[in-house]
Design an enzyme around this catalytic site. Structure first.
Site, PDB file in Angstrom:
ATOM      1  N   ARG A   1       0.829  -1.204   0.000  1.00 46.52           N
ATOM      2  CA  ARG A   1       0.000   0.000   0.000  1.00 46.52           C
ATOM      3  C   ARG A   1       0.864   1.255   0.000  1.00 46.52           C
ATOM      4  NH1 ARG A   1      -2.905  -4.087   1.687  1.00 46.52           N
ATOM      5  NH2 ARG A   1      -5.188  -4.037   1.722  1.00 46.52           N
TER       6      ARG A   1
ATOM      7  N   SER B   1     -13.211  -9.459  -2.843  1.00 43.38           N
ATOM      8  CA  SER B   1     -11.863  -9.205  -2.332  1.00 43.38           C
ATOM      9  C   SER B   1     -11.740  -7.752  -1.923  1.00 43.38           C
ATOM     10  CB  SER B   1     -10.804  -9.529  -3.386  1.00 43.38           C
ATOM     11  OG  SER B   1      -9.518  -9.127  -2.942  1.00 43.38           O
ATOM     12  N   SER B   2     -11.279  -7.529  -0.696  1.00 41.88           N
ATOM     13  CA  SER B   2     -11.079  -6.155  -0.227  1.00 41.88           C
ATOM     14  C   SER B   2      -9.963  -5.464  -0.999  1.00 41.88           C
ATOM     15  CB  SER B   2     -10.754  -6.151   1.271  1.00 41.88           C
ATOM     16  OG  SER B   2      -9.512  -6.798   1.510  1.00 41.88           O
TER      17      SER B   2
ATOM     18  N   ASP C   1      -6.352 -15.145   5.689  1.00 42.10           N
ATOM     19  CA  ASP C   1      -4.998 -15.672   5.495  1.00 42.10           C
ATOM     20  C   ASP C   1      -4.525 -16.535   6.662  1.00 42.10           C
ATOM     21  OD1 ASP C   1      -4.674 -14.613   2.998  1.00 42.10           O
ATOM     22  OD2 ASP C   1      -3.569 -12.842   3.652  1.00 42.10           O
TER      23      ASP C   1
ATOM     24  N   ARG D   1      -7.370 -22.702  -1.932  1.00 35.50           N
ATOM     25  CA  ARG D   1      -6.769 -23.081  -0.653  1.00 35.50           C
ATOM     26  C   ARG D   1      -7.619 -24.061   0.148  1.00 35.50           C
ATOM     27  NH1 ARG D   1      -4.049 -17.234   1.127  1.00 35.50           N
ATOM     28  NH2 ARG D   1      -2.121 -17.572  -0.059  1.00 35.50           N
TER      29      ARG D   1
ATOM     30  N   ARG E   1       1.626 -20.046   1.503  1.00 35.03           N
ATOM     31  CA  ARG E   1       1.029 -20.305   2.818  1.00 35.03           C
ATOM     32  C   ARG E   1       0.804 -21.793   3.067  1.00 35.03           C
ATOM     33  NH1 ARG E   1       0.806 -15.466   4.756  1.00 35.03           N
ATOM     34  NH2 ARG E   1       0.037 -13.707   3.530  1.00 35.03           N
TER      35      ARG E   1
END
Length: 417
Positions: free
Chosen positions: A28, A145-146, A296, A327, A370
Site C-alpha cells: 500500500r 476481495s477487499s 490468510d 486453498r 502459505r
C-alpha cells in the site's frame, strides 16, 4: 526444492527472530510513494510480491509481469489506469491469468479508465492506457476481495475530485480496508469509511514524511502454531520483532485466537517485541471461528488444530477459492493425507477431532507460499517433506532459516528424488 523436516533439537533456547515489514502495509505504501515521492519507507517487506510491485512501479510504458503476485496485479491495475500517460500490458503467471479481476476493471471503467482484456473476459492480461480519471463516484461489489476496494482507495488521491466508493453487499476483510484508510490518513490524506461508503480526498502534494512498516503478523502466525504444537516445554519462548499492540493488521487477531490454543503473548512496548510461550491451560474440544476478516490465517489454524487433536469449524473463507490456489481444496487434500477427516464447501472448513497423525507424508504446496509455511510447524508431531519449498519467498524469503533457528531439523534438497 524439497524441505525435509524432523523434530530433532527442538526447542532451541533464546530464540529471537526478526520478521520483515508487513507485505500488506508495504504494498500500500509503495503505491502511495509512487504518487508522492516525498514519502520515505523503512522496514519494507522482503517478499517477492513487494519486489515485483517495486519493479512494476518503475515502468510507465511496456510489459509488467507480476508473476504470482495478486496484490500487485490489483493495485497496479488501478494505479496505471489513473496514471496519465501510462501505456502498459499487465500480465502474470498462468494461475494469475485464472484469477478474476473483472469487478475492479468494471469499477475503473465506470470512472473513465481505458482497459482491454487481451485473452479472456474478466481475467488478465490487461492492456491499460492511463489517463486522468475525471469522475468521482463509483460502486463496487464488496464481497469478493477487499483488495479491489483498497486499489481504488489508494489511487483516489490522484483523481482531481477525489473518490466516493459505494460498497454493495457484505464487505469482506474490513480490517484491510481500515488499514488502507489509516495509512492514507498517516500521510495527511483525508478520508472516511462508514455505512458502506468510503470517501477519499484529492491531494496534489504531501509534506516530507517517513513511515516505519510494522512487521508482518501473517508471518508471525507460523511461530504461534509452532509454540502451540510444542507440548509442555518449560522456559521455551520465541521473541519476534517488530510488532505493535495497536496494529493496523487484521491478522493481529492471532493474539486472541492462539491464546485459546495455549499460546501466551507478551508485548514489550519499549522495543516493540512480542514473546510467545506455552500456557498451562486446558485446550477446547473444538474451535469455531468466523475468519471473514482474517482469511490468510485459515491454513495455519486448521493445521494447528489438527496437530493438537481438536476439531475446528472455520467460516468466512470464500476468498480462499481465488488465491494462489484453491486453498480450501488444497487444505483438504493435504490434511487427508495426514489422516484428517475434513469437509470443505465454497466458504467454510469443518475439521473433525483426530488422535492419529500419519508419518513421513509429502505435502504439496500448489505454488502457494502459505501451504508450505502452514504445514511446517506440524513437523513437531510427525516427520514431513514439503515439495516446492522455495515458494515461501513470495511473502517470507527467510522462513526456512528462521524455522531452523527454533531447533526443528531441516534439510533443503535442491532436486527431486
Amino acid at each position: 526444492m524439497k524441505a525435509i523436516l524432523k523434530r530433532e533439537n527442538f526447542p532451541s533456547k533464546n530464540i529471537e527472530i526478526n520478521i520483515s515489514g508487513s507485505k500488506s502495509e508495504s504494498n500500500r505504501m509503495l503505491i502511495l510513494q509512487a504518487q508522492f515521492p516525498s514519502i520515505s519507507i523503512e522496514n519494507l517487506s522482503e517478499s517477492d510480491d513487494t519486489k515485483v510491485l517495486q519493479e512494476g512501479l518503475k515502468t510507465t510504458k511496456g510489459i509488467v509481469d507480476v508473476h504470482h503476485a495478486g496484490t500487485a496485479m490489483r493495485f497496479l491495475t488501478a494505479y496505471f489506469a489513473a496514471k496519465d500517460g501510462a501505456e502498459i500490458i499487465l500480465t502474470g503467471s498462468q494461475r494469475m491469468q485464472e484469477r478474476p479481476i473483472g469487478i475492479l476493471v468494471d469499477a475503473l471503467k465506470s470512472l473513465g479508465a481505458e482497459i482491454e482484456y487481451l485473452k479472456n473476459e474478466d481475467f488478465p492480461p490487461l492492456k491499460i492506457i492511463g489517463k486522468s480519471l475525471q469522475k468521482s463516484e463509483v460502486k463496487i461489489e464488496a464481497n469478493v476481495s477487499s483488495q479491489y476496494i483498497s486499489a481504488l482507495m489508494l489511487v483516489a488521491p490522484m483523481l482531481p475530485k477525489g473518490l466516493k466508493i459505494s460498497l454493495e453487499g457484505k464487505t469482506t476483510s474490513i480490517p484491510y480496508i481500515e488499514m488502507t484508510l489509516s495509512l492514507l490518513k498517516s500521510i495527511g490524506i483525508k478520508g472516511s469509511f462508514s455505512n458502506n461508503e468510503i470517501s477519499i480526498a484529492s491531494v496534489e502534494k504531501i509534506e516530507k514524511t517517513s513511515l516505519v512498516i510494522e512487521s508482518d503478523w501473517s508471518s508471525a502466525s507460523y511461530f504461534y502454531s509452532l509454540v502451540a504444537l510444542s507440548g509442555e516445554k518449560k522456559n521455551f519462548e520465541i521473541a519476534l520483532s517488530s510488532f505493535s499492540k495497536d496494529s493496523l493488521q487484521g491478522d493481529a487477531a492471532l493474539v486472541q485466537i492462539y491464546d485459546s490454543l495455549g499460546v501466551r503473548t507478551v508485548f514489550d512496548a519499549s522495543n516493540r517485541t512480542i514473546s510467545l510461550s506455552k500456557k498451562n491451560t486446558e485446550l477446547p474440544d473444538s474451535l469455531i471461528l468466523d475468519l471473514s476478516n482474517t482469511p490468510d490465517l485459515a491454513q495455519t489454524i486448521a493445521v494447528t488444530c489438527f496437530g493438537l487433536g481438536i476439531s475446528c469449524k472455520l467460516t468466512g473463507l470464500h476468498t480462499l477459492k481465488i488465491k494462489e490456489t484453491d486453498r480450501l481444496l488444497a487444505l483438504k487434500n493435504e490434511l487427508e493425507k495426514l489422516g484428517a477427516t475434513i469437509q470443505v464447501d465454497e466458504s467454510s472448513l469443518n475439521l473433525e477431532k483426530s488422535s492419529k497423525i500419519n508419518s513421513n507424508i509429502t505435502i504439496e504446496t500448489y505454488q502457494d507460499h502459505r501451504m508450505a509455511m502452514a504445514f511446517a510447524p506440524l513437523s513437531l508431531k510427525t516427520n514431513l517433506t514439503i515439495n516446492n519449498a522455495e515458494v515461501v519467498s513470495k511473502s517470507y524469503p527467510n522462513f526456512w532459516n528462521d524455522i531452523q533457528k527454533t531447533g526443528v531439523g531441516l534439510e533443503l534438497m535442491n532436486f527431486d528424488v
